[in-house]
Design a protein around this motif. Structure first.
Motif, PDB file in Angstrom:
ATOM      1  N   THR A  28       0.839  -1.201   0.000  1.00  0.00           N
ATOM      2  CA  THR A  28       0.000   0.000   0.000  1.00  0.00           C
ATOM      3  C   THR A  28       0.872   1.248   0.000  1.00  0.00           C
ATOM      4  N   ALA A  29       1.954   1.215   0.761  1.00  0.00           N
ATOM      5  CA  ALA A  29       2.876   2.358   0.806  1.00  0.00           C
ATOM      6  C   ALA A  29       3.422   2.654  -0.589  1.00  0.00           C
ATOM      7  N   HIS A  30       3.733   1.610  -1.344  1.00  0.00           N
ATOM      8  CA  HIS A  30       4.233   1.794  -2.711  1.00  0.00           C
ATOM      9  C   HIS A  30       3.173   2.446  -3.590  1.00  0.00           C
ATOM     10  N   ARG A  31       1.935   1.988  -3.469  1.00  0.00           N
ATOM     11  CA  ARG A  31       0.833   2.565  -4.255  1.00  0.00           C
ATOM     12  C   ARG A  31       0.629   4.038  -3.900  1.00  0.00           C
ATOM     13  N   VAL A  32       0.618   4.341  -2.600  1.00  0.00           N
ATOM     14  CA  VAL A  32       0.431   5.730  -2.156  1.00  0.00           C
ATOM     15  C   VAL A  32       1.565   6.597  -2.700  1.00  0.00           C
ATOM     16  N   THR A  33       2.789   6.129  -2.568  1.00  0.00           N
ATOM     17  CA  THR A  33       3.948   6.888  -3.032  1.00  0.00           C
ATOM     18  C   THR A  33       3.874   7.145  -4.525  1.00  0.00           C
ATOM     19  N   ASP A  34       3.495   6.133  -5.304  1.00  0.00           N
ATOM     20  CA  ASP A  34       3.369   6.310  -6.753  1.00  0.00           C
ATOM     21  C   ASP A  34       2.288   7.316  -7.109  1.00  0.00           C
ATOM     22  N   GLU A  35       1.151   7.239  -6.429  1.00  0.00           N
ATOM     23  CA  GLU A  35       0.067   8.178  -6.751  1.00  0.00           C
ATOM     24  C   GLU A  35       0.419   9.598  -6.330  1.00  0.00           C
ATOM     25  N   VAL A  36       1.099   9.755  -5.205  1.00  0.00           N
ATOM     26  CA  VAL A  36       1.563  11.087  -4.796  1.00  0.00           C
ATOM     27  C   VAL A  36       2.514  11.639  -5.863  1.00  0.00           C
ATOM     28  N   ALA A  37       3.408  10.791  -6.354  1.00  0.00           N
ATOM     29  CA  ALA A  37       4.337  11.214  -7.406  1.00  0.00           C
ATOM     30  C   ALA A  37       3.590  11.630  -8.670  1.00  0.00           C
ATOM     31  N   ASP A  38       2.563  10.861  -9.046  1.00  0.00           N
ATOM     32  CA  ASP A  38       1.778  11.211 -10.239  1.00  0.00           C
ATOM     33  C   ASP A  38       1.078  12.550 -10.061  1.00  0.00           C
ATOM     34  N   VAL A  39       0.472  12.765  -8.895  1.00  0.00           N
ATOM     35  CA  VAL A  39      -0.213  14.034  -8.625  1.00  0.00           C
ATOM     36  C   VAL A  39       0.784  15.185  -8.708  1.00  0.00           C
ATOM     37  N   LEU A  40       1.923  15.027  -8.058  1.00  0.00           N
ATOM     38  CA  LEU A  40       2.925  16.088  -8.060  1.00  0.00           C
ATOM     39  C   LEU A  40       3.464  16.332  -9.468  1.00  0.00           C
ATOM     40  N   ALA A  41       3.679  15.280 -10.227  1.00  0.00           N
ATOM     41  CA  ALA A  41       4.191  15.434 -11.591  1.00  0.00           C
ATOM     42  C   ALA A  41       3.239  16.269 -12.439  1.00  0.00           C
ATOM     43  N   TYR A  42       1.952  15.940 -12.395  1.00  0.00           N
ATOM     44  CA  TYR A  42       1.002  16.721 -13.193  1.00  0.00           C
ATOM     45  C   TYR A  42       0.858  18.138 -12.681  1.00  0.00           C
ATOM     46  N   LEU A  43       0.912  18.335 -11.371  1.00  0.00           N
ATOM     47  CA  LEU A  43       0.829  19.687 -10.819  1.00  0.00           C
ATOM     48  C   LEU A  43       2.046  20.515 -11.249  1.00  0.00           C
ATOM     49  N   LEU A  44       3.229  19.921 -11.185  1.00  0.00           N
ATOM     50  CA  LEU A  44       4.425  20.647 -11.610  1.00  0.00           C
ATOM     51  C   LEU A  44       4.399  20.952 -13.109  1.00  0.00           C
ATOM     52  N   GLN A  45       3.889  20.019 -13.909  1.00  0.00           N
ATOM     53  CA  GLN A  45       3.781  20.279 -15.347  1.00  0.00           C
ATOM     54  C   GLN A  45       2.783  21.396 -15.620  1.00  0.00           C
ATOM     55  N   LEU A  46       1.671  21.394 -14.892  1.00  0.00           N
ATOM     56  CA  LEU A  46       0.680  22.461 -15.058  1.00  0.00           C
ATOM     57  C   LEU A  46       1.290  23.813 -14.693  1.00  0.00           C
ATOM     58  N   CYS A  47       1.993  23.866 -13.585  1.00  0.00           N
ATOM     59  CA  CYS A  47       2.644  25.112 -13.170  1.00  0.00           C
ATOM     60  C   CYS A  47       3.632  25.578 -14.228  1.00  0.00           C
ATOM     61  N   HIS A  48       4.391  24.651 -14.789  1.00  0.00           N
ATOM     62  CA  HIS A  48       5.371  24.991 -15.828  1.00  0.00           C
ATOM     63  C   HIS A  48       4.674  25.600 -17.040  1.00  0.00           C
ATOM     64  N   VAL A  49       3.620  24.949 -17.504  1.00  0.00           N
ATOM     65  CA  VAL A  49       2.899  25.414 -18.696  1.00  0.00           C
ATOM     66  C   VAL A  49       2.262  26.782 -18.452  1.00  0.00           C
ATOM     67  N   LEU A  50       1.758  27.024 -17.236  1.00  0.00           N
ATOM     68  CA  LEU A  50       1.081  28.283 -16.929  1.00  0.00           C
ATOM     69  C   LEU A  50       2.019  29.370 -16.401  1.00  0.00           C
ATOM     70  N   GLY A  51       3.286  29.024 -16.186  1.00  0.00           N
ATOM     71  CA  GLY A  51       4.240  30.009 -15.679  1.00  0.00           C
ATOM     72  C   GLY A  51       4.044  30.352 -14.210  1.00  0.00           C
ATOM     73  N   ILE A  52       3.584  29.389 -13.433  1.00  0.00           N
ATOM     74  CA  ILE A  52       3.366  29.585 -12.000  1.00  0.00           C
ATOM     75  C   ILE A  52       4.549  28.999 -11.240  1.00  0.00           C
ATOM     76  N   ASP A  53       5.103  29.771 -10.320  1.00  0.00           N
ATOM     77  CA  ASP A  53       6.124  29.249  -9.417  1.00  0.00           C
ATOM     78  C   ASP A  53       5.373  28.587  -8.268  1.00  0.00           C
ATOM     79  N   PRO A  54       5.364  27.249  -8.196  1.00  0.00           N
ATOM     80  CA  PRO A  54       4.526  26.585  -7.192  1.00  0.00           C
ATOM     81  C   PRO A  54       4.930  26.900  -5.757  1.00  0.00           C
ATOM     82  N   LEU A  55       6.217  27.068  -5.502  1.00  0.00           N
ATOM     83  CA  LEU A  55       6.645  27.376  -4.138  1.00  0.00           C
ATOM     84  C   LEU A  55       6.252  28.798  -3.753  1.00  0.00           C
ATOM     85  N   ALA A  56       6.386  29.749  -4.679  1.00  0.00           N
ATOM     86  CA  ALA A  56       5.964  31.123  -4.397  1.00  0.00           C
ATOM     87  C   ALA A  56       4.444  31.189  -4.226  1.00  0.00           C
ATOM     88  N   ALA A  57       3.716  30.423  -5.037  1.00  0.00           N
ATOM     89  CA  ALA A  57       2.251  30.405  -4.912  1.00  0.00           C
ATOM     90  C   ALA A  57       1.839  29.865  -3.548  1.00  0.00           C
TER      91      ALA A  57
END
Length: 112
Positions: free
Chosen positions: A68-97
């Motif tokens: 289960t820990a592996h599944r949770v870790t993978d899904e967290v990584a997927d969520v973060l990957a798409y969020l970081l890609q969205l921020c990149h495309v929109l020009g948002i600094d996620p840490l500053a936001a």
């Protein structure tokens, strides 16, 4: 996993790796804000699915089971990957936001 010869991770490096990965596969045309938000939602739902029927106590121990820990870790990584890609495309600094949002929340919800 924690290779000492590797450079330390930071958001900008991860965003570059994600962009390079997509570019190498010619995926940029599909990485529109709409598609990235949809993918982010799907991955967040897959994370929710793991916790859906757990009690609060079970959810607090979810990382105790390696599978289960592996599944949770993978899904967290997927969520973060798409969020970081969205921020990149929109020009948002996620840490500053996030920093600005915490500032607003501290003013909105002052500590007693």
């Amino acid at each position: 996993m924690n290779d000492p010869s590797r450079e330390p991770l930071d958001v900008a490096k991860l965003q570059r790796r994600l962009a390079d990965f997509a570019a190498a596969r010619n995926w940029q045309p599909y990485h529109t804000p709409k598609n990235l938000v949809a993918a982010l939602s799907v991955e967040a739902s897959e994370l929710v699915e793991i916790f859906q029927w757990l009690t609060p106590e079970e959810s607090a121990r979810v990382m105790d089971d390696p599978g289960t820990a592996h599944r949770v870790t993978d899904e967290v990584a997927d969520v973060l990957a798409y969020l970081l890609q969205l921020c990149h495309v929109l020009g948002i600094d996620p840490l500053a936001a996030l920093d600005a949002k915490i500032d607003r929340n501290e003013r909105r919800f002052p500590a007693p």
